[in-house]
Design a protein around this motif. Structure first.
Motif, PDB file in Angstrom:
ATOM      1  N   ASN A 274     -55.071 -38.335 139.761  1.00 23.32           N
ATOM      2  CA  ASN A 274     -56.282 -39.123 139.544  1.00 23.32           C
ATOM      3  C   ASN A 274     -55.967 -40.615 139.568  1.00 23.32           C
ATOM      4  OD1 ASN A 274     -58.247 -37.142 139.398  1.00 23.32           O
ATOM      5  ND2 ASN A 274     -58.004 -36.846 137.202  1.00 23.32           N
ATOM      6  N   THR A 275     -54.830 -40.999 138.975  1.00 25.65           N
ATOM      7  CA  THR A 275     -54.430 -42.402 138.998  1.00 25.65           C
ATOM      8  C   THR A 275     -54.187 -42.866 140.421  1.00 25.65           C
ATOM      9  OG1 THR A 275     -53.400 -42.185 136.805  1.00 25.65           O
ATOM     10  CG2 THR A 275     -52.732 -44.066 138.152  1.00 25.65           C
ATOM     11  N   VAL A 276     -53.489 -42.049 141.203  1.00 22.40           N
ATOM     12  CA  VAL A 276     -53.236 -42.398 142.607  1.00 22.40           C
ATOM     13  C   VAL A 276     -54.561 -42.601 143.340  1.00 22.40           C
ATOM     14  CG1 VAL A 276     -52.217 -41.616 144.786  1.00 22.40           C
ATOM     15  CG2 VAL A 276     -51.044 -41.151 142.619  1.00 22.40           C
ATOM     16  N   LYS A 277     -55.508 -41.713 143.139  1.00 23.45           N
ATOM     17  CA  LYS A 277     -56.814 -41.831 143.806  1.00 23.45           C
ATOM     18  C   LYS A 277     -57.547 -43.089 143.359  1.00 23.45           C
ATOM     19  CE  LYS A 277     -57.395 -36.819 144.264  1.00 23.45           C
ATOM     20  NZ  LYS A 277     -58.132 -35.615 143.782  1.00 23.45           N
ATOM     21  N   TRP A 278     -57.533 -43.383 142.060  1.00 25.63           N
ATOM     22  CA  TRP A 278     -58.217 -44.576 141.560  1.00 25.63           C
ATOM     23  C   TRP A 278     -57.629 -45.840 142.186  1.00 25.63           C
ATOM     24  CZ3 TRP A 278     -57.659 -42.400 135.963  1.00 25.63           C
ATOM     25  CH2 TRP A 278     -58.694 -41.494 135.721  1.00 25.63           C
ATOM     26  N   VAL A 279     -56.303 -45.897 142.269  1.00 21.32           N
ATOM     27  CA  VAL A 279     -55.649 -47.077 142.851  1.00 21.32           C
ATOM     28  C   VAL A 279     -56.023 -47.237 144.320  1.00 21.32           C
ATOM     29  CG1 VAL A 279     -53.412 -48.028 143.533  1.00 21.32           C
ATOM     30  CG2 VAL A 279     -53.717 -47.123 141.231  1.00 21.32           C
ATOM     31  N   LEU A 280     -55.992 -46.169 145.074  1.00 22.37           N
ATOM     32  CA  LEU A 280     -56.303 -46.259 146.502  1.00 22.37           C
ATOM     33  C   LEU A 280     -57.777 -46.586 146.732  1.00 22.37           C
ATOM     34  CD1 LEU A 280     -54.229 -43.261 147.934  1.00 22.37           C
ATOM     35  CD2 LEU A 280     -53.552 -45.655 147.693  1.00 22.37           C
ATOM     36  N   LYS A 281     -58.665 -45.955 145.985  1.00 23.09           N
ATOM     37  CA  LYS A 281     -60.096 -46.211 146.158  1.00 23.09           C
ATOM     38  C   LYS A 281     -60.452 -47.660 145.872  1.00 23.09           C
ATOM     39  CE  LYS A 281     -61.594 -41.483 145.133  1.00 23.09           C
ATOM     40  NZ  LYS A 281     -62.235 -40.584 144.131  1.00 23.09           N
ATOM     41  N   SER A 282     -59.721 -48.294 144.962  1.00 23.60           N
ATOM     42  CA  SER A 282     -60.014 -49.686 144.618  1.00 23.60           C
ATOM     43  C   SER A 282     -59.689 -50.639 145.763  1.00 23.60           C
ATOM     44  CB  SER A 282     -59.221 -50.094 143.369  1.00 23.60           C
ATOM     45  OG  SER A 282     -57.829 -50.184 143.655  1.00 23.60           O
ATOM     46  N   ARG A 283     -58.988 -50.146 146.757  1.00 24.26           N
ATOM     47  CA  ARG A 283     -58.597 -50.987 147.894  1.00 24.26           C
ATOM     48  C   ARG A 283     -59.366 -50.678 149.168  1.00 24.26           C
ATOM     49  NH1 ARG A 283     -54.721 -51.315 144.315  1.00 24.26           N
ATOM     50  NH2 ARG A 283     -53.182 -53.008 144.399  1.00 24.26           N
ATOM     51  N   ILE A 284     -60.370 -49.833 149.062  1.00 23.85           N
ATOM     52  CA  ILE A 284     -61.150 -49.448 150.233  1.00 23.85           C
ATOM     53  C   ILE A 284     -62.622 -49.753 149.980  1.00 23.85           C
ATOM     54  CG2 ILE A 284     -61.891 -47.525 151.678  1.00 23.85           C
ATOM     55  CD1 ILE A 284     -59.244 -46.181 151.156  1.00 23.85           C
ATOM     56  N   ALA A 285     -63.229 -50.406 150.955  1.00 21.79           N
ATOM     57  CA  ALA A 285     -64.658 -50.705 150.864  1.00 21.79           C
ATOM     58  C   ALA A 285     -65.453 -49.614 151.579  1.00 21.79           C
ATOM     59  CB  ALA A 285     -64.949 -52.067 151.495  1.00 21.79           C
ATOM     60  N   GLY A 286     -66.681 -49.423 151.138  1.00 23.62           N
ATOM     61  CA  GLY A 286     -67.532 -48.440 151.800  1.00 23.62           C
ATOM     62  C   GLY A 286     -68.097 -47.427 150.837  1.00 23.62           C
ATOM     63  N   ASP A 287     -69.153 -46.785 151.268  1.00 24.24           N
ATOM     64  CA  ASP A 287     -69.837 -45.824 150.405  1.00 24.24           C
ATOM     65  C   ASP A 287     -69.210 -44.440 150.429  1.00 24.24           C
ATOM     66  OD1 ASP A 287     -71.678 -47.791 149.769  1.00 24.24           O
ATOM     67  OD2 ASP A 287     -73.016 -47.247 151.430  1.00 24.24           O
ATOM     68  N   ASN A 288     -68.386 -44.158 151.455  1.00 20.23           N
ATOM     69  CA  ASN A 288     -67.848 -42.797 151.594  1.00 20.23           C
ATOM     70  C   ASN A 288     -66.465 -42.644 150.983  1.00 20.23           C
ATOM     71  OD1 ASN A 288     -66.462 -44.363 153.415  1.00 20.23           O
ATOM     72  ND2 ASN A 288     -66.240 -42.706 154.930  1.00 20.23           N
TER      73      ASN A 288
ATOM     74  N   ILE B 171     -55.183 -40.792 129.073  1.00 18.79           N
ATOM     75  CA  ILE B 171     -55.124 -42.200 129.437  1.00 18.79           C
ATOM     76  C   ILE B 171     -53.892 -42.821 128.777  1.00 18.79           C
ATOM     77  CG2 ILE B 171     -56.266 -44.440 129.311  1.00 18.79           C
ATOM     78  CD1 ILE B 171     -57.505 -42.493 131.287  1.00 18.79           C
ATOM     79  N   TYR B 172     -53.019 -43.388 129.572  1.00 18.28           N
ATOM     80  CA  TYR B 172     -51.713 -43.847 129.110  1.00 18.28           C
ATOM     81  C   TYR B 172     -51.811 -45.223 128.450  1.00 18.28           C
ATOM     82  CZ  TYR B 172     -46.642 -44.583 129.261  1.00 18.28           C
ATOM     83  OH  TYR B 172     -45.319 -44.798 128.938  1.00 18.28           O
ATOM     84  N   LYS B 173     -51.462 -45.294 127.177  1.00 21.20           N
ATOM     85  CA  LYS B 173     -51.402 -46.539 126.405  1.00 21.20           C
ATOM     86  C   LYS B 173     -52.693 -47.347 126.496  1.00 21.20           C
ATOM     87  CE  LYS B 173     -46.357 -46.925 126.630  1.00 21.20           C
ATOM     88  NZ  LYS B 173     -45.195 -47.767 127.018  1.00 21.20           N
ATOM     89  N   GLY B 174     -53.795 -46.645 126.659  1.00 20.19           N
ATOM     90  CA  GLY B 174     -55.089 -47.306 126.659  1.00 20.19           C
ATOM     91  C   GLY B 174     -55.421 -48.095 127.907  1.00 20.19           C
ATOM     92  N   VAL B 175     -54.607 -47.986 128.943  1.00 22.54           N
ATOM     93  CA  VAL B 175     -54.863 -48.726 130.188  1.00 22.54           C
ATOM     94  C   VAL B 175     -55.938 -47.995 130.988  1.00 22.54           C
ATOM     95  CG1 VAL B 175     -53.888 -49.609 132.336  1.00 22.54           C
ATOM     96  CG2 VAL B 175     -52.498 -49.585 130.241  1.00 22.54           C
ATOM     97  N   PRO B 176     -57.069 -48.629 131.302  1.00 23.40           N
ATOM     98  CA  PRO B 176     -58.140 -47.954 132.045  1.00 23.40           C
ATOM     99  C   PRO B 176     -57.651 -47.415 133.396  1.00 23.40           C
ATOM    100  CG  PRO B 176     -58.904 -50.041 131.148  1.00 23.40           C
ATOM    101  CD  PRO B 176     -57.427 -50.009 130.941  1.00 23.40           C
ATOM    102  N   SER B 177     -58.106 -46.234 133.745  1.00 25.65           N
ATOM    103  CA  SER B 177     -57.791 -45.599 135.034  1.00 25.65           C
ATOM    104  C   SER B 177     -56.288 -45.365 135.217  1.00 25.65           C
ATOM    105  CB  SER B 177     -58.332 -46.437 136.206  1.00 25.65           C
ATOM    106  OG  SER B 177     -59.723 -46.606 136.098  1.00 25.65           O
TER     107      SER B 177
END
Length: 251
Positions: free
Chosen positions: A220-234, A171-177
């Protein structure tokens, strides 16, 4: 006679071995060449223009391309010195004579990540593949980007640099995700945002240099950023290209 024959036979073998040795290419050189040959068409040059003579350049990679629109993955810090209202972004693709206009689709300053959208049709430059590898430390990687870029640069082909990953993701400089890893490939001005390849799949996004090491943003960071912009259970089941396509279609 037999001694002479033995000498001649030995001499012949020695000559063959010498020729074979001359033809051998170091493993590192083979890896760089193989990665460049298979991936260079997916690496792009990005130009950001602002007010007056304020220009900057960086690198990126084709992350999704359906023929009608194209997404480019890069770093954010190249954009932070520009006003969003007056900023013009363009992308130069492999083999094209002129840059293509683009817009910032995703800006994530805290994680130094950006995704550009080229909203017009471009030739089907192949998007990169993304790695799910988790065992990273000690592995050889190849970073590709446009070395030595400045606002007057005419560089139109990316370069490549080999290195090894020097750490497991952290985790870079303590920044979550915000997960990164360290590597020791060579970077210069213009290579920010360049893809870092492991076995010809992108495992990181080139970020910044520190003393004796380079930071790269993990997948993992790329995935976290993209997932935060998509709604839905899948959303957990979606790949990076699938998420990019969904986000682009909603823009």
């Amino acid at each position: 006679m037999s001694e002479q024959s033995d000498d001649e036979e030995y001499g012949s073998q020695g000559s063959e071995e010498s020729e074979d040795s001359a033809d051998q290419v170091p493993m590192e050189t083979q890896l760089v060449q193989r990665t460049f040959d298979s991936q260079h068409r997916s690496v792009v040059r990005i130009l950001v223009r602002g007010d007056g003579n304020k220009n900057s350049m960086c690198s990126g990679c084709v992350a999704h391309n359906n023929g009608a629109a194209c997404s480019v993955l890069t770093t954010y810090h190249i954009f932070k010195r520009f006003s969003q209202d007056n900023m013009q972004v363009s992308v130069l693709f492999h083999g094209m004579d002129k840059e293509v206009p683009a817009k910032v689709l995703i800006a994530e300053p805290d994680k130094d990540l950006a995704v550009l959208l080229v909203p017009e049709a471009v030739p089907l430059f192949p998007p990169v593949e993304f790695s799910d590898e988790v065992d990273l430390s000690g592995r050889y990687v190849v970073m590709m980007g446009f070395y030595g870029l400045d606002c007057h640069s005419v560089v139109v082909e990316p370069g490549a640099s080999i290195g090894r990953i020097m750490s497991e993701p952290f985790i870079y400089k303590g920044v979550p995700s915000f997960e990164c890893f360290y590597a020791n490939h060579t970077i210069e001005v213009g290579t920010s945002g360049g893809p870092v390849f492991l076995d010809e799949k992108v495992v990181g996004v080139n970020m910044e240099a520190d003393i004796g090491k380079v930071s790269a943003i993990s997948m993992n960071t790329v995935k976290w950023v993209l997932k935060s912009r998509i709604a839905g259970d899948n959303v957990q089941d979606l790949t990076i290209p699938a998420m990019l396509q969904q986000i682009a279609s909603q823009s």
